[in-house]
Structures are given as structure tokens and as C-alpha cells.
Design a protein around this motif. Structure first.
Motif, PDB file in Angstrom:
ATOM      1  N   UNK A  70      -6.123  43.053 -18.139  1.00  0.00           N
ATOM      2  CA  UNK A  70      -6.279  42.168 -17.039  1.00  0.00           C
ATOM      3  C   UNK A  70      -7.613  41.090 -17.089  1.00  0.00           C
ATOM      4  N   UNK A  71      -8.265  41.592 -18.023  1.00  0.00           N
ATOM      5  CA  UNK A  71      -9.722  40.810 -18.145  1.00  0.00           C
ATOM      6  C   UNK A  71      -9.639  39.381 -18.988  1.00  0.00           C
ATOM      7  N   UNK A  72      -8.406  39.315 -19.867  1.00  0.00           N
ATOM      8  CA  UNK A  72      -8.160  38.403 -20.617  1.00  0.00           C
ATOM      9  C   UNK A  72      -8.209  36.921 -19.899  1.00  0.00           C
ATOM     10  N   UNK A  73      -8.712  35.766 -20.500  1.00  0.00           N
ATOM     11  CA  UNK A  73      -8.767  34.529 -19.960  1.00  0.00           C
ATOM     12  C   UNK A  73      -9.608  34.343 -18.492  1.00  0.00           C
ATOM     13  N   UNK A  74     -10.399  35.415 -18.227  1.00  0.00           N
ATOM     14  CA  UNK A  74     -11.389  35.274 -17.256  1.00  0.00           C
ATOM     15  C   UNK A  74     -12.179  34.250 -17.390  1.00  0.00           C
ATOM     16  N   UNK A  75     -12.504  33.324 -16.527  1.00  0.00           N
ATOM     17  CA  UNK A  75     -13.813  32.522 -16.715  1.00  0.00           C
ATOM     18  C   UNK A  75     -14.866  32.937 -16.094  1.00  0.00           C
ATOM     19  N   UNK A  76     -16.136  32.566 -16.571  1.00  0.00           N
ATOM     20  CA  UNK A  76     -17.383  33.100 -16.106  1.00  0.00           C
ATOM     21  C   UNK A  76     -18.429  31.900 -16.127  1.00  0.00           C
ATOM     22  N   UNK A  77     -19.469  31.949 -15.558  1.00  0.00           N
ATOM     23  CA  UNK A  77     -20.760  31.356 -15.652  1.00  0.00           C
ATOM     24  C   UNK A  77     -21.896  32.012 -15.100  1.00  0.00           C
TER      25      UNK A  77
END
Length: 408
Positions: A276-283
Motif C-alpha cells: 500500500x505504500x507504492x505511489x506515496x508522495x513525500x517531501x
């Protein structure tokens, strides 16, 4: 016939379905002839009046939910701009001939947005199919297979209403659990060193949309802090669990990494093994007051905004890469640094603040910049509240919003 020759007002009046146009305040702007006929209300008793003053719930039926369900649908359309098709509704109507008596009515509504040139919802189109006569046929003497089918339709409609109510209650419970879980996993607002900060979180309006976003602020050696935001693609309780794992992993990586890019590289490898972590965005960014630098790296996330002391706004978009787990092999991520001066303000956020369906994100970024400039003299907490008031519709949105404000 050319387009300019079409009398659209006449077309609207002649539509065979019941159609009304509502303002964003839910007052009738116009109704067609079929709506006047079927509702039993003359046009002058509809246009300009508040919808739920004209059609309130039956006060004699404590279980009546027609107005509540309709209001929720219209508010969803206002907030998202998306069409909403409602389940069959029982919505009783007071008799004009016999005030105080309520007629059992059944409606199948569809609500849609009518957007203006600026992309905002100017009107709501409320189309209704009335099936009262078909439903009333249940219980009358059977007259062949037609009556049997009509009775079966009635029972199926009743069952659908019960299922919808159970789903609504289940979603409400899930929302409460998801929000409680998120409150437990996100850090409570607290001072970070001697620096003035503010954090805000606004959950999505729907239970199944809540709990994909996170924020974090950590103290680092020297006069430095790390600040990060992220957004898990999924929704609900599963997304809340993934969010908690990724936030903790990035917090730990940021404390030992050489910089934001390396911290995201560690998080990228970790995300590969989290369902479920795929394609998570983060900065993530490091603010260094000794040097007057902001160093940042983005994994597909909207750019932070740097509000200068003179009111100008700069978006930090020079170190952007794809979201987490987008690369087949471990890949170095970009990193950028820029200077700041005392009195500047850094603002990080998730996409629920600036993104809307059928609207270019540049429109949302421009609205954010305008809000920052307008409220540039406000303290971090007041600035955060002003941004949310300016950018989020009062009915809420279908995505979470996390917001972090740091006075530099």
C-alpha cells in the motif's frame, strides 16, 4: 439549426424530467415546468426560496432522512464538483390542499455541478425522477405479473434503503476509528526548539477518504529542524496504517541521513516492502538557521511555498522526483538548497489544500500564493487558519489536508 438559434430557456422548461437549478446557498434559482407540476408548488413559491424551507422532512416521522441525505449529496457536489447519483429516497411532501398532512413520495435524484468560467460551482443542477405511483402499487390487488414485478421493485427499494443506512453507519464508525488512529500516530503540536511553528490537519468529508496524509517536525543537531509531509494514495484504515509506518521511517531516516535526498532514498527502499505504500508522495526539508539555508527533496509532492518578508512567494520545485517505489532499482534522488532571511515563512502542505477535480493545480497554487501574500503579517497559527479558510470550501473536500507553517 445553428447553436445560436436554440432557445435554451425553452428547452429547460420543456425537459420531461423534474429539473431545478439551485444556488450554492441551496435556494431555487429556477425550475422547469415538470418540476412545478409534479411538486404541486407554483414557480413563485419556489424560486428564491431555500430548498429545505420548501421541502422539509416530515415532522411526524422521526426516522425521516430525506432532507439530510439530499443536503449531504448537494454539499458533496459543491465541494468536489462531481456528479452524485442518490439511491431511491422516501421524501414526504406536505399537502397544499390539506396543510399538516404529509404525502408519502419516492424520488430518484441526481445532482450535478454547473461551473462558471473560474472553475467554481455557480449552480447545482438537481434532477429528479418520481416513482411514487409505482411504489404505491404495492399492496393493491394483484393484476398479473406487472403487479408482482412492481411489488418486488418496492421490496428491493426498501432493502436498498436499509443497506444504504447500514453502510452509512458503518462508514461513520470507520471514520471515528480512523481519526482516532491518526491522532495517535501524528505528533501533537508542540514547540520545535525556539522556533515558531503551526500545524493543522483537516480530515476528508467521507469516511473512506480519511487518513492518508501526515506531517512531522523534528529537532536536529545545531540550530536545525527537519520538517516533512506525505500523502498515501489509499484511504481509510489501511492508509492510516501505511501512513504511520512511513512517517516513523522517514523521521528515523532524517535523524541520521546526510540530507533530505538521502532520507527519501532510505524511505524509498523501505516503501518497496510495505503493502500500500507504492505511489506515496513525500517531501522533506532541513531548515538550518546558522547558515540561513533550506535544503529539500520531493518525491512527487506539491512544492512548498516560501513567503518572503516583502510578500512575494516562491515555490520550491527544483528537486522533484517521482513518488515512492516508482523506480525498479534504488535511485539517487535530487536535492536543492536556497537561502532565507529572518521573517520569511515556509509552508508545507498536502494536495488536498490546492488540488480540485477539473481544475489545474496551477490555479490552486496561485490561490495559495495570494492567501500567503494577503496574510503575510499573521503569526504562524493565524496564518495557517487563514490559509484553510481561503482555500478549503466550507462543505469540506474529499481528500485530507495537512499543513505546516514555520516562521524563519
Amino acid at each position: 439549426m445553428s447553436e445560436t438559434a436554440i432557445d435554451y430557456a425553452a428547452v429547460f422548461r420543456a425537459l420531461p424530467a423534474l429539473v431545478a437549478l439551485l444556488t450554492p446557498e441551496l435556494t431555487y434559482a429556477d425550475v422547469n415546468d415538470e418540476f412545478v407540476r409534479a411538486s404541486g408548488r407554483p414557480r413563485e413559491e419556489l424560486v428564491g426560496r431555500y430548498l429545505f424551507d420548501v421541502f422539509p422532512d416530515n415532522p411526524n416521522d422521526p426516522a425521516a432522512t430525506g432532507s439530510r441525505n439530499l443536503r449531504a449529496s448537494l454539499e458533496r457536489v459543491l465541494a468536489t464538483g462531481e456528479r452524485d447519483t442518490m439511491a431511491l429516497q422516501r421524501y414526504d411532501v406536505e399537502s397544499l390542499e390539506r396543510p399538516g398532512e404529509w404525502e408519502e413520495r419516492y424520488w430518484s435524484p441526481v445532482n450535478a455541478a454547473v461551473e462558471g468560467p473560474d472553475g467554481r460551482v455557480d449552480l447545482l443542477l438537481h434532477r429528479v425522477e418520481e416513482v411514487t405511483e409505482l411504489i404505491r402499487a404495492h399492496g393493491e390487488p394483484a393484476e398479473g405479473r406487472t403487479r408482482v414485478l412492481e411489488a418486488e421493485l418496492y421490496m428491493r427499494a426498501r432493502e436498498l434503503q436499509e443497506v444504504n443506512e447500514r453502510l452509512r453507519q458503518a462508514h461513520a464508525r470507520e471514520r471515528e476509528v480512523a481519526l482516532a488512529l491518526q491522532r495517535a500516530m501524528l505528533p501533537a503540536p508542540r514547540p520545535v526548539g525556539n522556533h515558531r511553528t503551526a500545524v493543522r490537519y483537516r480530515p476528508a468529508t467521507g469516511a473512506l477518504n480519511v487518513c492518508g496524509d501526515w506531517y512531522d517536525l523534528i529537532e536536529l543537531p545545531g540550530d536545525r529542524i527537519g520538517v516533512s509531509v506525505g500523502d498515501v494514495v489509499g484511504h481509510g484504515l489501511e492508509a492510516a496504517g501505511v501512513m504511520g509506518q512511513l512517517r516513523s521511517a522517514l523521521s528515523a531516516a532524517s535523524r541520521v541521513a546526510e540530507g533530505p535526498a538521502q532520507a527519501l532514498e532510505v524511505l524509498d527502499r523501505y516503501a518497496h516492502f510495505v503493502d500500500g505504500a507504492e505511489s506515496t508522495t513525500a517531501l522533506t526539508a532541513v531548515i538550518d538557521w546558522d547558515r540561513g539555508w533550506i535544503t529539500y527533496s520531493s518525491a512527487g509532492h506539491p512544492p512548498p511555498a516560501l513567503l518572503r518578508g516583502d510578500g512575494t512567494v516562491e515555490f520550491l520545485d527544483r528537486a522533484t522526483d517521482p513518488p515512492l517505489d516508482a523506480h525498479a532499482e534504488p535511485t539517487a534522488r535530487p536535492q536543492a538548497t536556497l537561502g532565507f532571511t529572518g521573517g520569511d515563512t515556509l509552508v508545507l502542505y498536502t494536495d488536498g489544500l490546492v488540488e480540485r477535480r477539473r481544475r489545474d493545480i496551477d490555479t490552486g497554487l496561485a490561490a495559495l500564493a495570494a492567501s500567503l501574500t494577503r496574510h503575510r503579517d499573521a503569526a504562524p497559527g493565524a496564518l495557517a487558519d487563514a490559509i484553510l479558510r481561503d482555500l478549503l470550501p466550507p462543505q469540506g473536500v474529499t481528500d485530507d489536508t495537512a499543513l505546516v507553517v514555520v516562521r524563519l
